[in-house]
Every structure is written in C-alpha cells, then in structure tokens.
Design an enzyme around this catalytic site. Structure first.
Site, short mmCIF file in Angstrom:
data_model
loop_
_atom_site.label_atom_id
_atom_site.label_comp_id
_atom_site.label_asym_id
_atom_site.label_seq_id
_atom_site.Cartn_x
_atom_site.Cartn_y
_atom_site.Cartn_z
N CYS A 245 -7.75 -2.05 -17.11
CA CYS A 245 -7.20 -1.13 -16.11
C CYS A 245 -6.09 -1.74 -15.25
CB CYS A 245 -8.31 -0.56 -15.24
SG CYS A 245 -9.22 -1.79 -14.32
N HIS B 232 0.82 -1.21 0.00
CA HIS B 232 0.00 0.00 0.00
C HIS B 232 0.85 1.25 0.00
CE1 HIS B 232 -2.59 -3.03 2.20
NE2 HIS B 232 -2.76 -3.11 0.92
#
Ligand code: PEP
Ligand code: MG
Length: 754
Positions: free
Chosen positions: A679, A366
């Site tokens: 994507c 992250h």
C-alpha cells in the site's frame, strides 16, 4: 546636500503631491526625477525600470541626455546599474569610473560625472528597477542620503507596481513586474490547474507611505513594537502555544524582536519620512532582497522568522487581519501560500479552486494529502512564490511535473489548455476501464485497491472501480482536528466510511502518528531521529488509552459486519500480540454491553520495518493478512529519510536490494497462502507496479488517481514475460544501481504503458 532630515521628508511630501497630479505617467516620472535631483543637490537623477526581458531601460532622467530615455538599456549585471539590479544592494561611489563594473554609454553624456549613488527599487524583495543620482564633483554620499534615496525608491516601487508605467512600455517590452515566469517545485498532487492567484494570507495593504507627523509615527512604531514584544513574552510564558508555534520558534522571534540592528533600521526609515508601517515594509524589503540571495537553508529560515515578525508588526500597526479575506473566493482560484495546514485547505470552497502552490510544503505534508484527496492540482517547495505573485495574476499549476507558469504567455496558456483537454480525454478512457477486470494478458487477475483517509476520498471507490479500500489512514481525522477526536466522533467517522462503499471492504489502519505526522494539540516530543522514534504502534502500546478507545470505536462501527484492522510499524510479533490482546479485551467489553461484534474480524500488520523480514514465517501463522508499507520499508532499507530532500531521491526503489526484499515477502506470503497487498506509493506508479506483479504481488493499494493508469498497465502486460525479465535482471545485477531505465525499455518494447 541636505544636512538635516528635513530634506528627505520635504522630498517625500513633494513627491506625494506629484503622484496625485493628473498628468501622464511619463510627465509624472519626469517631474519626480527633477525633484529628487534638486532635493539631493545632484546634477543627475535617473530611473531605470527592469523589463520582462531582463534589461534595464532608462525611463526618465534629469541631467543626462533626454534623447537616451527609452533608448539606453543595460542587461542585469551589466554596468553599475545592472550590478545594483543583480545584487539588490545600494552602491555609493565617489569615483564611479574606477569601479570595475563601470560602463560608459556615449548617448547619455554621463562621462562628466564622478560620483554615483544608486539604489534598487524593490518590492517583496524583488528588483523592479534602479534609481540613480550622480554628481560632477567627487563626493562621498553619507549613510542618511543612501537611506533617503531608498525611501524614495519605495514610492517608485509603488508607482511601478500600481501598473502606472505599464502604458509607457511598447508591446514586447513589458516591464518586469508583469513578466511571465516559469518556476519549478515539487509535485504534490497530480492535475493541471489554470486560474488566478488568491493569496491565502492576503498582504497587508499599506495605504499611506508618507508620514504626516514623524514624531507620531515614531511613537506608533514604539507602541507597536512594545505590544508585539509583550504578546510574544506572554505566549512563551503561558506555554500555551497554538499549532506551529513551538517554543524554539518563539524564542527566535523574541531574539529578533529585541535585535538592535533591526529596530534601529526601522527607526531610521521612519526618520526619513515614512509612516511606521511603510518603514516596516521597507526594512523587510531590504532584508528579503539580501536573504533571498542566500542559499543556506538556515538563513532562509531566518528570513521566514523575520517575515513573520514584520507581519505581526504590520498587524499591530494597521489593525488588519490575516483571515477572512477568502470569504468571497472567485471562481478559478489558485491558492498561493507560504505554508498551509490541511484544515485551512478544507475551509475553501472546493468547487472554486483550480490549484494550490506552496512555498514550503513538500509532497509528504498533510496539506498534500488533503490536496490529493480533493483532486486539486498542487505544487510545493516553490521558492519565493508569495513575493512573486500579485493577487489576480494568471497562474498555471502542473501537479505532475511541478512546473508553475506565472502570467503565462498565450502560447504557454494554449499548450496547457491542450494538456488539460488531453488529460480529460485520458481520464475518460480510464473511466471506461472502471468495470473492466484487471487481468493481465496471460490471464492473471490483479486486485487494485484504493488508499483513503477522509470521507471525501470514498466517492472515488465507485468511480475507479477499486476492489476495496486497502488502506484507510485513520490518523488523518486526528491530524485535521483541532483537538483529540472523541471516541464517539471516531466511531461516527468509521461508520460513515463503512456505509459509503457499497459493502466493499475497508482495511482500517490504527493511528499512525509520530515522525512527520504530528498532532497539533499533542505536545511534540523532541527526538533526534523521529523516523526511528516514538511513532505509530509504539505510541499505541505506550498510551493504551488512545489505542483502546480507537479499537472500541472501530469495533462498534463494525458491529455485525466485516471488519479489517491493521497495525502500523510492527517491529516484533510480540507487539502484534499485545495489540491483539487489546482487541480481544474490547471484544469482551462489547459483548458485556450486549453489542454484536463484527461478523468477520481480520487482524493484519504492515510490513514496513526490516526486522519483520526475519519473522515472516511466524507472522504468517499468527496474522490474517500482510500489507507492505513500501514508503517506510524503503526508507529503512536504504537508511534514507523519506522527508529529507537532500537524500530522499538518492536511491531508487527500482534497484536490486529493494526488489530482493520485496520478493522475499511475496515468496513467504505465497508459501503460506497469506493474503498480501502493498500500500505504499510504489504500487500506484505503473512501472513500479509492473515490477511488483513480476515479483509475485497480486494486490496493490494506491491513490484513486493511480488506479486507471495502473489498470492500463495490467491489461497490457504479459506477466510471465515480465516475470522472466525481472528475474533475469535481478540475477545479473550485483550492485544497488537503479534498474529503472532497463525496466522502462522492457515496458516500451512490450508496448506496456508506464
Ligand atoms: C508506507 O509506509 O508505505 C505506508 C503506506 O504508510 P505511510 O505512508 O502512511 O507511512
Ligand atoms: Mg508507513
């Protein structure tokens, strides 16, 4: 020999006095070896310092020929001294000349000595030199003497680390502590950063190494261990753990905290005359040196646990805290950390950060997502970096190649400065392309969309000229928060997002958590195969409260305007239907409360689970748009965990099996004139993107930084030629081998920049 422990303590006290004397570094070192030899009743005491070129140079000696000082050198691994430097372990020999590594250096006159005791001079688990004592008579050095010499070596380590000896090194023969190092990690965020090291968790500074009162230090150590154990027990019992403090980690901690061997070594170190905190550091140094040389990931993990434990003890002992040290962040900082949460990175002043280097986190972590969004050059998985740097060291981060240059030579620095300039020039060229439509040479228009997940990303929509935000990862708000974001907070974010893109459309993807995307405040579900487990829409459907409130927030934010919502990880069309019924309920709720629904609402799905491949015809009748999640799709097609370094690069997406899957989706979508984008990361890589165009894709969504390079590719591509080439290649390929080289050659021949 000193039979009692009075010997080492006395020695430490003497050495501390010598350290404080205002004499030259060489004179100080000369005095130190005399004291050590006398105290240990040895005829010889020598200090070898590791140089930047990997050679160990004799820096001082008592007993050997003085003329050999600064002349005698050994390679790491050469002779007994070299062996100690290489293994970072003490070596005690009654008859040194019988050892296979023994090597005789005539200029030193050491042939008359039989016994040999050498210990590494360590700092942060890295070898800085070797300290040796020798005796004429054959004798066996007892454990306490080895221990005492190691403690003494710690003082020398401080002396070397303080830069005291640097002045003794002639140019070109720098000591190793300051040597340039080239390291390699995993690229996390593109860009080149040049700056100076700032440790995210500053090291605890040990101000006093030598104990005034051993008994008191023993008590301090015992009290600190007791307090640490108690706090660990409390944490486990409360079940109330903070992020990252999962039960099994804590249990491991508790085991170590009661580990007899570890505690015994701490006490022994104090007994040799160190303060409690210096003892913790010394034992941890030895442990690091040993474990760092192991390649087993499990053992390296243990090292981290032990490091954490040692740090906890140091905090107890010194009262120093981790946080707050970066309040006065200097300009041109390169943040170095073992690991870091995404929120922690956001707390730094972006304007001052040039780069980020992490020991543990990889490209899909992250913090990597945040680094990319902030445009900070970042590299992860750099083994041991925290122990190798000193705060303030010059450091270059190459976020494209994963190269790290610590204390770079002027040559390297110049070439990187040039690289940074070149990059800036290229960036300026891409910027010029901003308003140029992405149309192939043969006139086919391509839509280039941008992926985003945070408000900071959105400035790039205008900068890059992206057609829209093709994927807005809503989970990032959840991942960055310290508690579940309220519905009103979600709505506020979505509204800000919609407001900040000048009427361009945004495709919001509903919460895609689970697998590697864990929320710190949600109880982690232990699963054997998290990537195949309870994640994304599966959580959304099983915990409808979460999905419903998110949908309500989205629809409210989109009131009166265009709204696109996309569901992740759809495996069956029934899942989509259920999710759609949630949307309908929320629309009804909205009307009931007199609020306007979005003016145009489009619902789509991610195609990333292979089962969708056989539901596409029906999907095209029911959904408004499709978006291929090639990251997940690839991992499921090849059955390779995208986060598992051992296998993640084993197969290439540019191989016939994957291309056939991607083509199938494109063909089905075209047949039903279904809007289609892709994507995943593939879409942002020029070569991959070229192939995707050839397979029939006309919309790609990618990170902001990828738009310029992909647009350059589009402008240079003759699509019908690329289509013919890729079709023929797929036709003739039988296996699953990588087609990358052939595709690259084609691109090169066509002068397509990839
Ligand atoms: C994908 O899987 O390709 C994708 C775009 O989603 P994520 O990377 O967030 O799983
Ligand atoms: Mg996905």
């Amino acid at each position: 020999m000193f039979g009692s422990l009075g010997g080492p303590r006395l020695l430490l006290r003497r050495l501390r006095e010598v350290m404080a004397e205002p004499v030259s570094p060489q004179a100080r070192l000369d005095k130190i070896v005399v004291h050590i030899a006398a105290n240990m009743v040895a005829e010889v005491c020598s200090v070898y310092v590791l140089r930047a070129d990997g050679r160990l140079e004799l820096y001082a000696t008592e007993g050997l020929n003085r003329e050999a000082v600064h002349l005698t050198t050994l390679r790491t691994g050469e002779g007994l001294v070299g062996l100690i430097a290489e293994t970072a372990e003490p070596l005690a020999l009654a008859d040194a000349q019988l050892h296979p590594s023994f090597m005789y250096r005539p200029e030193t006159g050491e042939e008359i000595y039989s016994s040999f005791l050498g210990v590494p001079i360590l700092r942060g688990g890295n070898t800085l030199g070797v300290l040796v004592v020798q005796n004429k008579a054959r004798r066996t050095y007892p454990e306490e003497e080895i221990e005492a010499l190691q403690t003494t070596a710690m003082l020398l380590a401080e002396m070397i680390a303080s830069g005291d000896l640097q002045s003794l090194a002639p140019p070109g023969r720098d000591i190793a502590l300051r040597r340039p190092l080239a390291l390699k990690g995993t690229p996390i965020a593109d860009g080149v950063g040049l700056g100076h090291v700032v440790l995210h968790e500053p090291r605890i500074v040990i101000k006093q190494i030598v104990a005034e009162d051993i008994k008191r230090e023993m008590e301090r150590l015992d009290t600190a261990i007791g307090a640490m154990r108690q706090s660990l027990d409390l944490l486990i019992e409360s079940g109330n753990m903070g992020p990252g403090e999962h039960r099994d980690v804590l249990e491991t901690f508790r085991l170590f905290a009661h580990d007899r061997g570890w505690l015994r070594r701490l006490r022994e170190a104090v007994a040799t005359g160190l303060t409690a905190e210096a003892a913790v550091e010394r034992v941890q140094n030895d442990t690091r040196a040993k474990l760092q040389r192991q390649t087993e990931p499990y053992i390296r993990e243990r090292l981290h646990d032990l490091d954490d434990l040692a740090n906890r003890l140091l905090h107890q002992l010194t009262g120093q805290d981790f946080v707050g040290a970066h309040e006065v962040l200097p300009y041109n900082s390169v943040i170095v950390a073992r690991s870091m949460g995404p929120a922690a990175l956001l707390e730094y002043d972006r304007a001052k950060i040039r780069g980020l280097v992490l020991e543990e986190s990889g490209a899909l972590s992250h913090v990597a997502i945040v680094a990319r969004a902030l445009g900070i050059a970042a590299v992860g998985d750099v083994a041991n970096i925290v122990d190798l740097v000193e705060p303030g060291d010059a450091l270059i981060v190459d976020g494209l190649s994963g190269d790290i240059h610590l204390r770079p030579s002027p040559d390297v620095e110049n070439s990187y400065a040039e690289k940074a300039r070149l990059r800036a020039r290229k960036q300026a060229q891409y910027h010029k392309l901003r308003d140029v439509p992405a149309v192939t040479k043969d006139g086919v228009a391509i839509d280039l969309h941008m992926n985003a997940g945070m408000v900071v990303d959105l400035q790039h929509v205008a900068e890059t000229g992206a057609v829209s935000v093709g994927l807005f990862r809503t989970e990032i708000q959840f991942m960055l928060a310290s508690r579940l974001p309220k519905m009103s907070e979600q709505e506020a974010l979505y509204r800000t997002v919609l407001d900040s893109v000048d009427g361009k459309s945004i495709t919001f993807r509903t919460l895609d958590i689970g697998s590697d995307k864990v929320l710190p405040y949600m109880t982690k579900v232990e699963e054997e195969n998290p990537a195949l487990g309870w994640r994304a829409i599966r959580i959304g459907l099983d915990r409808p409260g979460l999905l419903r409130s998110q949908l309500r927030a989205l629809l409210r934010a989109g009131s009166g305007r265009e709204m696109r919502i996309m569901f992740p990880m759809i495996a069956t069309l029934e899942e989509f239907e259920t999710a759609k019924s949630f949307v309908e309920n929320e629309l009804a709720h909205l009307r009931l409360h007199g609020r306007a629904p979005p003016s145009g609402l489009k619902l789509g799905i991610m195609v990333e689970v292979p089962s969708m491949l056989w539901q596409l015809d029906e999907a095209c009748k029911r959904v408004d748009f499709l978006s291929v999640g090639s990251n997940d799709l690839f991992q499921y097609v090849y059955a390779v965990d995208r986060d598992n370094k051992r296998v993640a690069t084993r197969f290439d997406p540019l191989s016939a099996p994957v291309l056939h899957v991607l083509k199938l989706i494109a063909d089905k979508a075209r047949a039903s004139t279904m809007p289609l984008t892709l994507c995943g990361e593939m879409g942002g890589k020029p070569l991959e993107a070229m192939v995707l165009l050839a397979l029939g894709y006309r919309g790609l969504s990618m990170s902001a930084a990828a738009i310029g390079p992909v647009k350059s590719m589009v402008l240079a591509t003759n699509l019908s030629e690329a289509e013919a080439f890729v079709a023929a290649l797929m036709e003739e390929t039988r296996g699953g081998q990588s087609l990358r080289d052939k595709l690259r050659k084609f691109a090169k021949a066509q002068s397509i920049p990839v």
